[in-house]
Design a protein around this motif. Structure first.
Motif, PDB file in Angstrom:
ATOM      1  N   GLN A 246      14.423 -19.892  44.702  1.00  0.00           N
ATOM      2  CA  GLN A 246      15.615 -20.746  44.744  1.00  0.00           C
ATOM      3  C   GLN A 246      15.274 -22.225  44.572  1.00  0.00           C
ATOM      4  O   GLN A 246      15.982 -22.967  43.876  1.00  0.00           O
ATOM      5  CB  GLN A 246      16.369 -20.540  46.058  1.00  0.00           C
ATOM      6  N   LYS A 247      14.190 -22.677  45.196  1.00  0.00           N
ATOM      7  CA  LYS A 247      13.820 -24.082  45.081  1.00  0.00           C
ATOM      8  C   LYS A 247      13.547 -24.452  43.625  1.00  0.00           C
ATOM      9  O   LYS A 247      14.000 -25.500  43.140  1.00  0.00           O
ATOM     10  CB  LYS A 247      12.586 -24.383  45.931  1.00  0.00           C
ATOM     11  N   GLU A 248      12.851 -23.595  42.917  1.00  0.00           N
ATOM     12  CA  GLU A 248      12.554 -23.874  41.516  1.00  0.00           C
ATOM     13  C   GLU A 248      13.818 -23.804  40.659  1.00  0.00           C
ATOM     14  O   GLU A 248      14.003 -24.609  39.741  1.00  0.00           O
ATOM     15  CB  GLU A 248      11.512 -22.869  41.009  1.00  0.00           C
ATOM     16  N   ARG A 249      14.701 -22.861  40.979  1.00  0.00           N
ATOM     17  CA  ARG A 249      15.965 -22.800  40.242  1.00  0.00           C
ATOM     18  C   ARG A 249      16.814 -24.039  40.504  1.00  0.00           C
ATOM     19  O   ARG A 249      17.505 -24.538  39.611  1.00  0.00           O
ATOM     20  CB  ARG A 249      16.740 -21.526  40.622  1.00  0.00           C
ATOM     21  N   ASP A 250      16.778 -24.553  41.741  1.00  0.00           N
ATOM     22  CA  ASP A 250      17.513 -25.784  42.040  1.00  0.00           C
ATOM     23  C   ASP A 250      16.964 -26.957  41.242  1.00  0.00           C
ATOM     24  O   ASP A 250      17.716 -27.838  40.793  1.00  0.00           O
ATOM     25  CB  ASP A 250      17.447 -26.090  43.530  1.00  0.00           C
ATOM     26  N   GLN A 251      15.650 -26.981  41.054  1.00  0.00           N
ATOM     27  CA  GLN A 251      15.036 -28.050  40.265  1.00  0.00           C
ATOM     28  C   GLN A 251      15.460 -27.971  38.799  1.00  0.00           C
ATOM     29  O   GLN A 251      15.773 -28.998  38.178  1.00  0.00           O
ATOM     30  CB  GLN A 251      13.510 -27.951  40.339  1.00  0.00           C
ATOM     31  N   CYS A 252      15.453 -26.764  38.257  1.00  0.00           N
ATOM     32  CA  CYS A 252      15.606 -26.598  36.813  1.00  0.00           C
ATOM     33  C   CYS A 252      17.026 -26.245  36.370  1.00  0.00           C
ATOM     34  O   CYS A 252      17.509 -26.771  35.365  1.00  0.00           O
ATOM     35  CB  CYS A 252      14.641 -25.515  36.320  1.00  0.00           C
ATOM     36  N   TYR A 253      17.658 -25.343  37.081  1.00  0.00           N
ATOM     37  CA  TYR A 253      18.954 -24.845  36.633  1.00  0.00           C
ATOM     38  C   TYR A 253      20.127 -25.667  37.160  1.00  0.00           C
ATOM     39  O   TYR A 253      21.127 -25.862  36.464  1.00  0.00           O
ATOM     40  CB  TYR A 253      19.147 -23.390  37.072  1.00  0.00           C
ATOM     41  N   LYS A 254      20.010 -26.150  38.395  1.00  0.00           N
ATOM     42  CA  LYS A 254      21.143 -26.849  39.010  1.00  0.00           C
ATOM     43  C   LYS A 254      21.580 -28.084  38.221  1.00  0.00           C
ATOM     44  O   LYS A 254      22.796 -28.275  38.018  1.00  0.00           O
ATOM     45  CB  LYS A 254      20.800 -27.230  40.452  1.00  0.00           C
ATOM     46  N   PRO A 255      20.657 -28.959  37.756  1.00  0.00           N
ATOM     47  CA  PRO A 255      21.108 -30.115  36.971  1.00  0.00           C
ATOM     48  C   PRO A 255      21.838 -29.696  35.698  1.00  0.00           C
ATOM     49  O   PRO A 255      22.800 -30.369  35.275  1.00  0.00           O
ATOM     50  CB  PRO A 255      19.796 -30.849  36.639  1.00  0.00           C
ATOM     51  N   ILE A 256      21.408 -28.603  35.085  1.00  0.00           N
ATOM     52  CA  ILE A 256      22.064 -28.111  33.872  1.00  0.00           C
ATOM     53  C   ILE A 256      23.468 -27.624  34.189  1.00  0.00           C
ATOM     54  O   ILE A 256      24.437 -27.956  33.478  1.00  0.00           O
ATOM     55  CB  ILE A 256      21.220 -26.978  33.245  1.00  0.00           C
ATOM     56  N   LEU A 257      23.602 -26.854  35.251  1.00  0.00           N
ATOM     57  CA  LEU A 257      24.912 -26.325  35.628  1.00  0.00           C
ATOM     58  C   LEU A 257      25.881 -27.445  35.998  1.00  0.00           C
ATOM     59  O   LEU A 257      27.076 -27.397  35.646  1.00  0.00           O
ATOM     60  CB  LEU A 257      24.762 -25.348  36.800  1.00  0.00           C
ATOM     61  N   GLU A 258      25.369 -28.474  36.679  1.00  0.00           N
ATOM     62  CA  GLU A 258      26.229 -29.611  37.033  1.00  0.00           C
ATOM     63  C   GLU A 258      26.716 -30.348  35.785  1.00  0.00           C
ATOM     64  O   GLU A 258      27.876 -30.776  35.711  1.00  0.00           O
ATOM     65  CB  GLU A 258      25.473 -30.575  37.957  1.00  0.00           C
ATOM     66  N   VAL A 384      22.174 -24.827  25.765  1.00  0.00           N
ATOM     67  CA  VAL A 384      21.302 -25.201  26.879  1.00  0.00           C
ATOM     68  C   VAL A 384      19.886 -24.739  26.565  1.00  0.00           C
ATOM     69  O   VAL A 384      19.658 -23.560  26.297  1.00  0.00           O
ATOM     70  CB  VAL A 384      21.789 -24.555  28.195  1.00  0.00           C
ATOM     71  N   THR A 385      18.953 -25.671  26.577  1.00  0.00           N
ATOM     72  CA  THR A 385      17.539 -25.326  26.365  1.00  0.00           C
ATOM     73  C   THR A 385      16.754 -25.730  27.602  1.00  0.00           C
ATOM     74  O   THR A 385      16.696 -26.897  27.958  1.00  0.00           O
ATOM     75  CB  THR A 385      16.975 -26.025  25.117  1.00  0.00           C
ATOM     76  N   CYS A 386      16.175 -24.752  28.261  1.00  0.00           N
ATOM     77  CA  CYS A 386      15.413 -24.994  29.485  1.00  0.00           C
ATOM     78  C   CYS A 386      14.004 -24.435  29.291  1.00  0.00           C
ATOM     79  O   CYS A 386      13.832 -23.223  29.118  1.00  0.00           O
ATOM     80  CB  CYS A 386      16.105 -24.318  30.670  1.00  0.00           C
ATOM     81  N   PHE A 387      13.007 -25.318  29.292  1.00  0.00           N
ATOM     82  CA  PHE A 387      11.624 -24.918  29.032  1.00  0.00           C
ATOM     83  C   PHE A 387      11.549 -24.103  27.738  1.00  0.00           C
ATOM     84  O   PHE A 387      10.966 -23.024  27.697  1.00  0.00           O
ATOM     85  CB  PHE A 387      11.060 -24.125  30.215  1.00  0.00           C
ATOM     86  N   PHE A 388      12.159 -24.628  26.688  1.00  0.00           N
ATOM     87  CA  PHE A 388      12.255 -23.876  25.429  1.00  0.00           C
ATOM     88  C   PHE A 388      11.733 -24.623  24.210  1.00  0.00           C
ATOM     89  O   PHE A 388      11.065 -24.033  23.359  1.00  0.00           O
ATOM     90  CB  PHE A 388      13.712 -23.466  25.183  1.00  0.00           C
ATOM     91  N   LEU A 389      12.019 -25.920  24.097  1.00  0.00           N
ATOM     92  CA  LEU A 389      11.733 -26.635  22.852  1.00  0.00           C
ATOM     93  C   LEU A 389      10.269 -26.530  22.443  1.00  0.00           C
ATOM     94  O   LEU A 389       9.954 -26.438  21.254  1.00  0.00           O
ATOM     95  CB  LEU A 389      12.122 -28.113  22.981  1.00  0.00           C
ATOM     96  N   VAL A 411      28.030 -30.096  23.087  1.00  0.00           N
ATOM     97  CA  VAL A 411      27.068 -30.682  24.013  1.00  0.00           C
ATOM     98  C   VAL A 411      25.768 -29.884  23.998  1.00  0.00           C
ATOM     99  O   VAL A 411      25.767 -28.650  24.048  1.00  0.00           O
ATOM    100  CB  VAL A 411      27.643 -30.701  25.451  1.00  0.00           C
ATOM    101  N   TRP A 412      24.659 -30.620  23.928  1.00  0.00           N
ATOM    102  CA  TRP A 412      23.326 -30.016  24.039  1.00  0.00           C
ATOM    103  C   TRP A 412      22.654 -30.574  25.290  1.00  0.00           C
ATOM    104  O   TRP A 412      22.432 -31.780  25.416  1.00  0.00           O
ATOM    105  CB  TRP A 412      22.501 -30.336  22.788  1.00  0.00           C
ATOM    106  N   ILE A 413      22.348 -29.673  26.229  1.00  0.00           N
ATOM    107  CA  ILE A 413      21.671 -30.050  27.471  1.00  0.00           C
ATOM    108  C   ILE A 413      20.258 -29.473  27.437  1.00  0.00           C
ATOM    109  O   ILE A 413      20.073 -28.282  27.200  1.00  0.00           O
ATOM    110  CB  ILE A 413      22.433 -29.514  28.698  1.00  0.00           C
ATOM    111  N   ASN A 414      19.277 -30.309  27.685  1.00  0.00           N
ATOM    112  CA  ASN A 414      17.877 -29.883  27.618  1.00  0.00           C
ATOM    113  C   ASN A 414      17.128 -30.295  28.882  1.00  0.00           C
ATOM    114  O   ASN A 414      17.334 -31.379  29.432  1.00  0.00           O
ATOM    115  CB  ASN A 414      17.187 -30.523  26.411  1.00  0.00           C
ATOM    116  N   LEU A 415      16.221 -29.413  29.317  1.00  0.00           N
ATOM    117  CA  LEU A 415      15.291 -29.748  30.384  1.00  0.00           C
ATOM    118  C   LEU A 415      13.967 -29.050  30.098  1.00  0.00           C
ATOM    119  O   LEU A 415      13.936 -27.864  29.793  1.00  0.00           O
ATOM    120  CB  LEU A 415      15.820 -29.308  31.752  1.00  0.00           C
ATOM    121  N   GLY A 416      12.889 -29.816  30.178  1.00  0.00           N
ATOM    122  CA  GLY A 416      11.588 -29.182  30.009  1.00  0.00           C
ATOM    123  C   GLY A 416      10.514 -30.160  29.577  1.00  0.00           C
ATOM    124  O   GLY A 416      10.799 -31.304  29.198  1.00  0.00           O
TER     125      GLY A 416
END
Length: 496
Positions: A246-258, A384-389, A411-416
């Motif tokens: 959950q902690k890792e999902r909060d780091q990575c997924y939560k900002p994207i979902l918001e 949404v690209t998360c740890f993908f590019l 909208v394109w949201i990226n994290l990674g």
């Protein structure tokens, strides 16, 4: 008239040759996909034997210790017994998963295209002509089909592997050693062990054998690097489907979902906005997006991941239905044996009751091949690209396709990070890898019509053991970009 007939006959012969060439090419491509799938299934089936070989290696090292040192470490044989029971738990999960898996190909017949006579090279014919790419996720249905791949979804391959084989570190022909001990363990599941175990005694026992139900699945011994991909999947399960992740999902997924909620505040049940998640891994982020009211589709290249995600999404009947031991394969940086051996219950939610939006799906295949199709142009409201590019051979191509398939104003949201996966493929001259700085990546996005709306850095981990003494952290790039309408982008380009 005779010349006309001859020309028609020649043209017909050319068409027949072309059609035969297309058929041959199709069969060849299908055979390659089945060969890849057989190798992946074999890696899963070989997991317990390969894990047992690791434990035997630990025991051999222990037996080589001086007697005085063995006395100081008298608890280790008991630990090795517990390791075997943890391996059994992991293997039980894997075998349940494989039992539920329905391959999209007929894998029961010998392949006439096998040319070398080596069982590890043989492949099988496709059983039908349906598209093996995208199917909706049915919570109670069969596993979604996927195009084959041998890649494990990988931002962990360069960390926490000091005691494990690294990706690519073994020659292609290296095979797992077969465990020939058939005695078995009578109490393989029970974790209680007699405390008076003799530290000098050989306590090796066989790993769980694959159940009879898997005998019909053609399999063979595979390179150890393939089995390491199975271990990678087990660690990814924690990230996506365990409370411990959950902690890792909060780091990575939560900002994207918001960000998705901020940009699409009024989501209609009758016409939900569409969102694509390339590199979806085991599917949790795509599911969370669906639960927000989006028509969500996850795309994943790795069949290792697709088999597992399909099992969890489609077969779960209860929260915490399965128990795995994800951290047992690394002896490095452990605070205690108990931490290394600790169980993790999965999944932490029941997918069938999560509240997904109709149309949630998982699509297997290479992102470039699947979404480079002209039919995908302008098809998505959000990507949404998360740890993908950084999984790209050519990141510019990824950005170009994202621009094409996103609607104007989308909208394109990226994290990674930018841990380019093919950057260290030494000795493979044909393995293309274009590695750009973050500055260059952002410049390329502007060229393809994107406008930066939000940018920041977020500290994240990736499939990290939270109780390990070594914690790899990424300072991941996070942004939201909007695709400018074509007219506006063209005017700006002319001005430049």
């Amino acid at each position: 008239m005779s010349n006309d007939n001859n020309n028609k006959s020649a043209a017909a012969a050319v068409e027949d040759d072309d059609e035969e060439a297309i058929i041959r090419r199709k069969k060849y491509e299908e055979s390659l996909e089945i060969q890849s799938l057989r190798r992946i299934i074999s890696a899963y089936i070989n997991y317990p034997e390969a894990a047992e070989e690791d434990v035997k290696r630990y025991e051999r090292s222990f037996r080589r210790l001086p007697v005085a040192h063995k006395a100081l470490l008298a608890h280790l044989p008991l630990k090795y017994q517990k390791l075997r029971r943890c391996i059994t738990k992991n293997s039980n999960f894997i075998f349940d998963m494989l039992q539920a898996f329905e391959p999209p190909f007929d894998m029961s017949q010998d392949d006439e295209m096998c040319e070398h006579g080596d069982n590890s090279s043989c492949v099988h014919h496709h059983s039908d002509d349906r598209d093996p790419c995208c199917e909706p996720v049915s919570i109670s249905g069969r596993a979604p089909s996927a195009q084959c791949s041998e890649a494990c979804g990988g931002h962990e391959e360069k960390k926490e592997n000091c005691c494990e084989p690294k990706s690519g570190s073994f020659p292609e022909g290296l095979e797992c050693q077969t465990n020939t001990h058939k005695g078995g363990c009578d109490n393989a599941i029970d974790v209680s062990v007699d405390s008076d175990t003799d530290p000098n005694k050989d306590i090796s026992c066989a790993p769980p054998e694959s159940p009879d139900r898997l005998d019909s699945m053609p399999h063979f011994h595979v390179p150890l690097v393939d089995v390491d991909k199975v271990r990678c999947v087990i660690r990814n399960i924690v990230r996506d489907w365990a409370a411990e992740g959950q902690k890792e999902r909060d780091q990575c997924y939560k900002p994207i979902l918001e960000e998705l909620k901020r940009h699409f505040p009024n989501r209609s049940e009758d016409s939900p906005p569409s969102c694509l998640v390339p590199g979806a891994g085991l599917g949790r982020l795509a599911l969370e997006i669906s639960c927000l009211g989006f028509k969500s589709q996850g795309n994943e290249f790795s069949y290792y991941m697709m088999i597992c995600s399909s099992f969890i999404l489609n077969q779960t009947q209860a929260i915490g239905e399965w128990t795995i031991h994800p951290w047992i394969h690394s002896n490095c940086n452990s605070l205690s044996d108990a931490d290394q051996l600790r169980p993790v219950s999965i999944p932490d939610i029941l997918p069938a009751s999560a509240g997904i939006t109709e149309g949630f799906s998982m699509c297997g295949g290479d992102f470039v091949e699947v979404y480079g199709d002209p039919a995908q142009v302008g098809a998505w409201d959000a990507i949404v690209t998360c740890f993908f590019l950084d999984t790209a051979h050519n990141i510019v191509e990824y950005i170009e396709i994202i621009s094409k398939i996103l609607k104007d104003g989308g909208v394109w949201i990226n994290l990674g990070p930018l841990l380019y996966h093919f950057a260290d493929m030494y000795g493979q001259e044909d393995e293309m890898s274009v590695e750009l700085s973050l500055e260059d990546v952002k410049r390329i996005t502007l060229h393809y019509g994107f406008e930066l709306e939000l940018e920041k850095t977020i500290e994240t981990t990736y499939t990290t053991n939270p109780r390990s003494m070594m914690q790899n952290h990424y300072f991941s790039a996070f942004w939201t970009m909007r695709k400018k309408p074509l007219v506006a982008a063209s005017i700006e380009s002319m001005d430049e």
